[in-house]
Structure formats: C-alpha cells, structure tokens
Design a protein around this motif. Structure first.
Motif, PDB file in Angstrom:
ATOM      1  N   LEU A  58       0.943  -1.126   0.050  1.00 50.51           N
ATOM      2  CA  LEU A  58       0.155  -0.034   0.008  1.00 50.51           C
ATOM      3  C   LEU A  58       1.136   1.176   0.070  1.00 50.51           C
ATOM      4  O   LEU A  58       1.699   1.207   0.805  1.00 50.51           O
ATOM      5  N   TYR A  93       4.683   8.235  -5.135  1.00 50.24           N
ATOM      6  CA  TYR A  93       4.071   7.222  -4.152  1.00 50.24           C
ATOM      7  C   TYR A  93       5.163   6.657  -3.376  1.00 50.24           C
ATOM      8  O   TYR A  93       6.317   6.563  -3.778  1.00 50.24           O
ATOM      9  N   GLN A 114      -8.093   4.055   2.936  1.00 53.02           N
ATOM     10  CA  GLN A 114      -8.815   5.158   2.427  1.00 53.02           C
ATOM     11  C   GLN A 114      -7.870   6.354   2.818  1.00 53.02           C
ATOM     12  O   GLN A 114      -7.316   6.512   3.885  1.00 53.02           O
ATOM     13  N   THR A 142      -4.198  10.089  -2.066  1.00 50.73           N
ATOM     14  CA  THR A 142      -4.595   8.739  -2.682  1.00 50.73           C
ATOM     15  C   THR A 142      -3.764   7.748  -2.037  1.00 50.73           C
ATOM     16  O   THR A 142      -2.472   7.939  -1.698  1.00 50.73           O
ATOM     17  N   ARG A 182      -3.060   3.560  -2.709  1.00 50.36           N
ATOM     18  CA  ARG A 182      -3.260   2.509  -3.860  1.00 50.36           C
ATOM     19  C   ARG A 182      -2.547   1.215  -3.544  1.00 50.36           C
ATOM     20  O   ARG A 182      -1.493   1.277  -2.903  1.00 50.36           O
ATOM     21  N   TRP A 183      -3.076   0.160  -3.645  1.00 51.72           N
ATOM     22  CA  TRP A 183      -2.650  -1.503  -3.610  1.00 51.72           C
ATOM     23  C   TRP A 183      -1.695  -1.648  -4.931  1.00 51.72           C
ATOM     24  O   TRP A 183      -2.411  -1.522  -6.078  1.00 51.72           O
ATOM     25  N   PHE A 184      -0.590  -1.641  -4.758  1.00 53.91           N
ATOM     26  CA  PHE A 184       0.498  -2.193  -5.901  1.00 53.91           C
ATOM     27  C   PHE A 184       0.663  -3.574  -5.771  1.00 53.91           C
ATOM     28  O   PHE A 184       1.264  -4.132  -4.953  1.00 53.91           O
ATOM     29  N   ASP A 209       3.007  -3.992 -10.979  1.00 53.34           N
ATOM     30  CA  ASP A 209       2.635  -2.582 -10.923  1.00 53.34           C
ATOM     31  C   ASP A 209       3.713  -1.466 -10.819  1.00 53.34           C
ATOM     32  O   ASP A 209       3.809  -0.489 -11.378  1.00 53.34           O
TER      33      ASP A 209
END
Ligand SMILES: [Zn+2]
Length: 310
Positions: free
Chosen positions: A187, A199, A260, A268, A270-272, A276
């Motif tokens: 995450l 990220y 969240q 933001t 996001r799961w990678f 990815d």
C-alpha cells in the motif's frame, strides 16, 4: 588507504546506516584534540552546507574530503570531530553558510538525494556531518534558560554558560511503514505536498509518551485508514532533515478494503502488485517512488525483490 577498512558491522539494509568508520568517541573528551588535528596536515575535513555535501565527481557521487589547509577556512568553521575514516585517518567537520566558501570540484549534492549513491563509508560520514552541523545551527542557546551554550566534547555536546546544563544533539524518532495485504501487494500513498505521480510509504513522528509500535498503528490508521497487525521492525537510519531518525517497519493490513486516504495529508492510497511497480523500480513509467537514499525505498525494494521482510 584501505588497508584498515572494516566491514559494515550493522547488517542493516538501510542505505545510510552502514558502519564503516570509527566515531572514536573516547577521544572527544580531550580538549586538545581539535587544535591538534587542525594543525596536522594529514587531517581530512568534511565540509557541509546545510543538508548538502561537496562532491569530488559530478557524475559518480564521491565525497570531496579536503585537508584543513585545502579548505582555506577559518578555524571557527571547524565545529566537530567525526572520528576516523576507514583508512584510520581523523576527519573533522566544518560547516559553511554559503557553498561559495568552499569550491567543490563536483558541485554539491543534498544528502537525501545523493546519499544512496555514496559508498557506505561516505554515506555514514555525510549523514553524520549533516546531522551534527544542523544541530550546531540551532543549538547555540540553552532551551532551559536562554543563555549561550558553548561547544564541548569536540562538537558532540554543549554546555550552558548560564545554568550549566549539558545539551546533546536532538534526534526525533519517526516511523515509516510498508503495509502489505493477503495477496502480498503493498500500500502506497500520494502526499498532498508531492507531485501526483509520486507514491511512498506512510510515515509520521512518534508523539510524546508513545511507543514505536503504537505510532505505527496510529499513523497507518490516520493516513491510510487501515488497521495493521504483525508489526515487525525492519531497519532504521538517521534522516537529519531536520533531525529525524527514521525507523522502518513491515506490517500487514487486517483488511485491504479499509484503505482510504485521509484527504488532507494523503490524497490517494493504492495497492500495488510487484508488476505494477516494475517500471517505477527501474526508474521509468508514470509512477515515481522515493530516491535510493531513503528507508522507504529500501523497504519497497525489499518487498519487490520477493521478501516482505528485510
Ligand atoms: Zn541554561
């Protein structure tokens, strides 16, 4: 110059925490140490400017370590003893307010950007020099009574001229957490202060009265909405921007669906999967991840290479 080189004693995988030189802390009590080394032509010097270090080569980062005479600096600029380097040579710290005071053949580099490309010995020296010099910039007055505080112990402490209290360089612990899920995805979040494509892991300062583990639980819930379990220490390193110690952990999200963004600090989450991030790891594509000097990058790389633990 490498005959006495010592191996890294820490086994740490954090890029700035390799121990190669010797801080020789026992020598700091000698009041004649600094004057003696200032007069010794063999003494080497690391000059720093704020969070930047001088480089000997613009293309391949190598610290530019000069001798005392080569620096051309006034004795007042020499504010600390950094110990012996891997060859056994004493190294002094000097700080300049302006990079023009010490012309550097390869220019200057911020430690947070170039530190991961330096040798373990130079990374250790560079981060220590920056940390100590930054404390000297703000530590000139006693926080208890406001009187001037003079340097002691070859730059490693200060003594208040008013109340006599001793002060030492401050280090503020911060936790940084690589959160994985049951599918071994990681995450990452985009911070409001960064470009949208960048990220990284979730991080925050340890609060008063809080343990490292409690800070991991609190920060990951606050920033990413997840409850973490299986918290495991990974690695730590100094991060003197201005005065942190980054303590890295792995943890597992109890529920991946809960992730969240908080909407203020983190915009933001996001799961990678590993795939990815293949391009980001290789330095191409749309997603940017932290520079190689950071604990964040060390943890992301470790997870990407197949082990979720360091
Ligand atoms: Zn005082």
């Amino acid at each position: 110059m490498t005959t006495q080189q010592r191996p890294d004693q820490t086994t740490s995988r954090a890029p700035l925490s390799r121990v190669v030189g010797d801080r020789a802390a026992q020598l700091r009590e000698d009041p004649e140490l600094m004057p003696r080394l200032l007069a010794d032509p063999a003494t080497r010097v690391l000059v720093v400017n704020n969070a930047s270090v001088p480089l000997a080569d613009a293309d391949a980062p190598v610290l530019h370590l000069a001798t005392v005479a080569e620096t051309g600096l006034d004795a007042a600029a020499f504010t600390g003893y950094l110990g012996r380097d891997a060859s056994g040579t004493h190294v002094l710290l000097a700080a300049v307010r302006d990079q023009a005071e010490f012309p550097s053949p390869g220019g200057w580099g911020e430690m947070r950007l170039v530190g991961g490309e330096l040798s373990p010995e130079h990374a250790d020296l560079g981060v220590t020099g920056v940390a100590l010099a930054r404390w000297h910039r703000v530590g000139g007055f006693c926080p208890a009574c406001g009187a001037a505080a003079e340097l002691r112990q070859a730059g490693w402490s200060r003594e208040c001229t008013g109340c006599g209290r001793q002060h030492f360089p401050r280090t503020d612990p911060a936790v940084i957490v690589a959160i994985t899920d049951d599918q071994d995805r990681i995450l990452l979040g985009n911070n409001a202060l960064w470009p949208k494509s960048t990220y990284s892991l979730f991080a925050g300062f340890v609060e008063a009265g809080e343990s490292l583990e409690a800070a991991v639980v609190r920060e990951t819930y606050e920033e990413a909405g997840v409850t973490v379990v299986d918290i495991e220490y990974a690695a730590s390193q100094a991060w003197p921007y201005p005065q942190s110690l980054m303590v890295g952990f792995f943890a597992r999200a109890a529920s991946a669906e809960a992730a969240q963004a908080d909407g203020t600090e983190i915009l933001t989450v996001r799961w990678f999967s590993r795939e990815d991030l293949d391009d980001a790891i290789a330095g191409r594509g749309d997603i940017r991840i932290p520079a190689s000097a950071s604990v964040a990058r060390a943890l992301i790389d470790q997870w990407h290479s197949g082990g979720s633990r360091l």
